[in-house]
Design a protein around this motif. Sequence first.
Motif, PDB file in Angstrom:
ATOM      1  N   LYS A   1       0.925  -1.319   0.152  1.00 39.91           N
ATOM      2  CA  LYS A   1      -0.082   0.128   0.087  1.00 39.91           C
ATOM      3  C   LYS A   1       0.938   1.121  -0.070  1.00 39.91           C
ATOM      4  O   LYS A   1       0.671   2.509   0.501  1.00 39.91           O
ATOM      5  CB  LYS A   1      -0.892   0.103   1.186  1.00 39.91           C
ATOM      6  N   ARG A   2       2.176   1.062  -0.623  1.00 41.04           N
ATOM      7  CA  ARG A   2       2.970   2.145  -0.594  1.00 41.04           C
ATOM      8  C   ARG A   2       3.192   2.850   0.714  1.00 41.04           C
ATOM      9  O   ARG A   2       3.391   4.116   0.960  1.00 41.04           O
ATOM     10  CB  ARG A   2       2.683   3.263  -1.472  1.00 41.04           C
ATOM     11  N   ASN A   3       3.169   2.355   1.916  1.00 40.54           N
ATOM     12  CA  ASN A   3       3.415   2.500   3.431  1.00 40.54           C
ATOM     13  C   ASN A   3       2.338   3.552   3.655  1.00 40.54           C
ATOM     14  O   ASN A   3       2.916   4.497   4.430  1.00 40.54           O
ATOM     15  CB  ASN A   3       4.745   2.920   3.442  1.00 40.54           C
ATOM     16  N   ALA A   4       1.256   3.648   2.979  1.00 41.73           N
ATOM     17  CA  ALA A   4       0.341   4.491   3.577  1.00 41.73           C
ATOM     18  C   ALA A   4      -0.015   4.204   4.880  1.00 41.73           C
ATOM     19  O   ALA A   4      -0.086   3.202   5.376  1.00 41.73           O
ATOM     20  CB  ALA A   4      -0.834   4.444   2.705  1.00 41.73           C
ATOM     21  N   MET A   5      -0.432   5.323   5.655  1.00 39.76           N
ATOM     22  CA  MET A   5      -0.500   5.343   7.070  1.00 39.76           C
ATOM     23  C   MET A   5      -2.067   5.047   7.419  1.00 39.76           C
ATOM     24  O   MET A   5      -2.941   5.804   7.543  1.00 39.76           O
ATOM     25  CB  MET A   5      -0.155   6.696   7.610  1.00 39.76           C
TER      26      MET A   5
ATOM     27  N   CYS B   1       6.377   6.812   1.942  1.00 45.59           N
ATOM     28  CA  CYS B   1       5.270   6.815   2.661  1.00 45.59           C
ATOM     29  C   CYS B   1       4.262   7.534   1.910  1.00 45.59           C
ATOM     30  O   CYS B   1       4.149   8.680   1.479  1.00 45.59           O
ATOM     31  CB  CYS B   1       4.949   7.633   4.061  1.00 45.59           C
ATOM     32  N   ALA B   2       2.955   6.992   1.098  1.00 48.86           N
ATOM     33  CA  ALA B   2       1.988   7.493   0.246  1.00 48.86           C
ATOM     34  C   ALA B   2       0.758   8.334   1.198  1.00 48.86           C
ATOM     35  O   ALA B   2      -0.287   8.583   0.793  1.00 48.86           O
ATOM     36  CB  ALA B   2       1.441   6.381  -0.567  1.00 48.86           C
ATOM     37  N   GLY B   3       1.320   8.924   2.457  1.00 47.17           N
ATOM     38  CA  GLY B   3       0.319   9.631   3.091  1.00 47.17           C
ATOM     39  C   GLY B   3      -0.687   8.760   3.918  1.00 47.17           C
ATOM     40  O   GLY B   3      -0.553   7.697   4.167  1.00 47.17           O
ATOM     41  N   GLN B   4      -1.687   9.459   4.287  1.00 46.97           N
ATOM     42  CA  GLN B   4      -2.698   8.774   5.214  1.00 46.97           C
ATOM     43  C   GLN B   4      -3.295   7.821   4.152  1.00 46.97           C
ATOM     44  O   GLN B   4      -3.485   8.045   3.083  1.00 46.97           O
ATOM     45  CB  GLN B   4      -3.533   9.753   5.638  1.00 46.97           C
ATOM     46  N   ASP B   5      -3.757   6.664   4.839  1.00 47.57           N
ATOM     47  CA  ASP B   5      -4.416   5.721   3.947  1.00 47.57           C
ATOM     48  C   ASP B   5      -5.852   6.154   3.610  1.00 47.57           C
ATOM     49  O   ASP B   5      -6.544   6.219   4.718  1.00 47.57           O
ATOM     50  CB  ASP B   5      -4.483   4.383   4.589  1.00 47.57           C
ATOM     51  N   LEU B   6      -6.320   6.404   2.545  1.00 43.99           N
ATOM     52  CA  LEU B   6      -7.379   6.943   2.227  1.00 43.99           C
ATOM     53  C   LEU B   6      -8.657   6.301   2.469  1.00 43.99           C
ATOM     54  O   LEU B   6      -9.738   6.750   3.005  1.00 43.99           O
ATOM     55  CB  LEU B   6      -7.606   7.490   0.683  1.00 43.99           C
ATOM     56  N   LYS B   7      -8.615   4.873   2.452  1.00 46.14           N
ATOM     57  CA  LYS B   7      -9.633   4.037   2.884  1.00 46.14           C
ATOM     58  C   LYS B   7      -9.698   3.684   4.171  1.00 46.14           C
ATOM     59  O   LYS B   7     -10.845   3.882   4.876  1.00 46.14           O
ATOM     60  CB  LYS B   7      -9.212   2.628   2.051  1.00 46.14           C
ATOM     61  N   LEU B   8      -8.421   3.479   4.811  1.00 47.98           N
ATOM     62  CA  LEU B   8      -8.466   2.870   6.158  1.00 47.98           C
ATOM     63  C   LEU B   8      -8.664   4.154   7.099  1.00 47.98           C
ATOM     64  O   LEU B   8      -9.246   4.232   8.432  1.00 47.98           O
ATOM     65  CB  LEU B   8      -7.374   2.138   6.657  1.00 47.98           C
TER      66      LEU B   8
ATOM     67  N   ASN C   1      -5.320  17.662  -5.461  1.00 49.16           N
ATOM     68  CA  ASN C   1      -5.623  16.563  -6.651  1.00 49.16           C
ATOM     69  C   ASN C   1      -7.116  16.113  -6.004  1.00 49.16           C
ATOM     70  O   ASN C   1      -7.572  15.493  -7.054  1.00 49.16           O
ATOM     71  CB  ASN C   1      -4.640  15.788  -7.030  1.00 49.16           C
ATOM     72  N   TRP C   2      -7.263  16.042  -4.604  1.00 46.81           N
ATOM     73  CA  TRP C   2      -8.483  15.170  -4.620  1.00 46.81           C
ATOM     74  C   TRP C   2      -9.308  16.297  -3.698  1.00 46.81           C
ATOM     75  O   TRP C   2     -10.305  15.563  -2.799  1.00 46.81           O
ATOM     76  CB  TRP C   2      -8.152  13.961  -4.070  1.00 46.81           C
ATOM     77  N   GLY C   3      -9.303  17.463  -3.668  1.00 49.35           N
ATOM     78  CA  GLY C   3     -10.466  17.980  -3.189  1.00 49.35           C
ATOM     79  C   GLY C   3     -10.320  18.332  -1.756  1.00 49.35           C
ATOM     80  O   GLY C   3     -11.127  18.918  -1.102  1.00 49.35           O
TER      81      GLY C   3
ATOM     82  N   GLY D   1      11.391   6.655  -1.756  1.00 46.01           N
ATOM     83  CA  GLY D   1      10.836   6.635  -2.762  1.00 46.01           C
ATOM     84  C   GLY D   1       9.425   7.453  -2.712  1.00 46.01           C
ATOM     85  O   GLY D   1       9.635   8.919  -2.098  1.00 46.01           O
ATOM     86  N   PHE D   2       8.298   7.315  -2.949  1.00 40.93           N
ATOM     87  CA  PHE D   2       7.216   8.199  -2.932  1.00 40.93           C
ATOM     88  C   PHE D   2       6.935   8.831  -1.645  1.00 40.93           C
ATOM     89  O   PHE D   2       7.171   8.032  -0.629  1.00 40.93           O
ATOM     90  CB  PHE D   2       5.837   7.363  -3.181  1.00 40.93           C
ATOM     91  N   CYS D   3       6.611   9.891  -1.385  1.00 40.90           N
ATOM     92  CA  CYS D   3       6.538  10.592  -0.329  1.00 40.90           C
ATOM     93  C   CYS D   3       5.378  11.836  -0.627  1.00 40.90           C
ATOM     94  O   CYS D   3       5.648  12.654  -1.341  1.00 40.90           O
ATOM     95  CB  CYS D   3       7.782  11.316   0.230  1.00 40.90           C
TER      96      CYS D   3
END
Length: 277
Positions: free
Chosen positions: A28-32, A66-73, A143-145, A113-115
């Motif tokens: 999950k790209r280390n999403a939090m 880290c891809a930021g907060q986990d949008l789903k969880l 990008n997502w409002g 990588g992704f941050c």
Amino acid sequence: MSEPMKYETIKIEKENGITWLILNRPEKRNAMSPQLHAECNNALYNLATDPETQVLILTGAGDAYCAGQDLKLFFRGTEGKPRERFEAAENSHTWRWQRLSRFPKPTIAMVNGFCFGGGFVHMIACDLAVAADEATFGLSEVNWGIIPGGSVSWNVADVLNFRNAMYYAMTGDPFSGKIAAQIGLVNYSVPGASLRDETIKLANKLKEKNPMTLRYTKEAIRSVRGMNEMQATDYLNAKTDALRLRDPEKGRDTALAQFVDEKLFRPGLGNYVRDKK
Ligand code: COA
């Protein structure tokens, strides 16, 4: 809080005085997620007094930092659940900013990588940051409002100049590790293949210094930023005295004797000899 938990979303590795705190959700790209926040919070609490930890390096498993907060969880998963939302937000802010920015040992973010988004908070909270040239940074919130919330805007406005903070927050443009170094978001960037070695080199340089002096130095630099001149000089005088009192190595006295009497070292060119035995 005090007992170490069994970690599932992070890994802790220790080697030669360096402790690696690795965000470990590479798929999950280390999403939090809320769980990752709770585990990081617990880990930093325990590592703060861990004698094996001389320097802490924060990084991500796999290709992402880290891809930021986990949008789903983190977002959708806590909707309509005030207790869960509160707990996740508390843990999120506590480890990423409070525990990390006040961590008593030196901290380095190794951006492999992704941050994105919320990943900026812990990257900026670390004392130092080194990135792979090829890493990708982005304030993707626009990008997502949403706005760069939590403390992201505050962190970014603090560390970047006004034009760059505005540009990257308003466009959401991704940028490389090389650009991150140019705009002062990280200390420097290196080719990804040598990132680990270069980060260890930096950690080892810090390990050579007097630990209590390093702790007081990082606290001083952070604290004076919000003070006026009178507050800062008074605080720094008191801090200087406190360090002399609390330093178990008595570094100042040892170093003065080594320079003035023994002519053993030059402070301008390197550290005093910490262990003459
Ligand atoms: N929240 C939740 N899940 C995430 C995530 C996030 N922030 N970032 C990545 N993931 C998940 C993806 O949904 C995907 O899950 P799946 O395999 O179950 O479908 C998995 O991680 C891999 O992501 P994917 O997009 O396929 O990888 P990629 O390498 O092509 O792209 C990113 C990586 C980071 C560029 C892309 O995932 C992305 O834009 N993520 C969101 C970044 C962001 O805006 N973060 C700010 C949040 S505040």
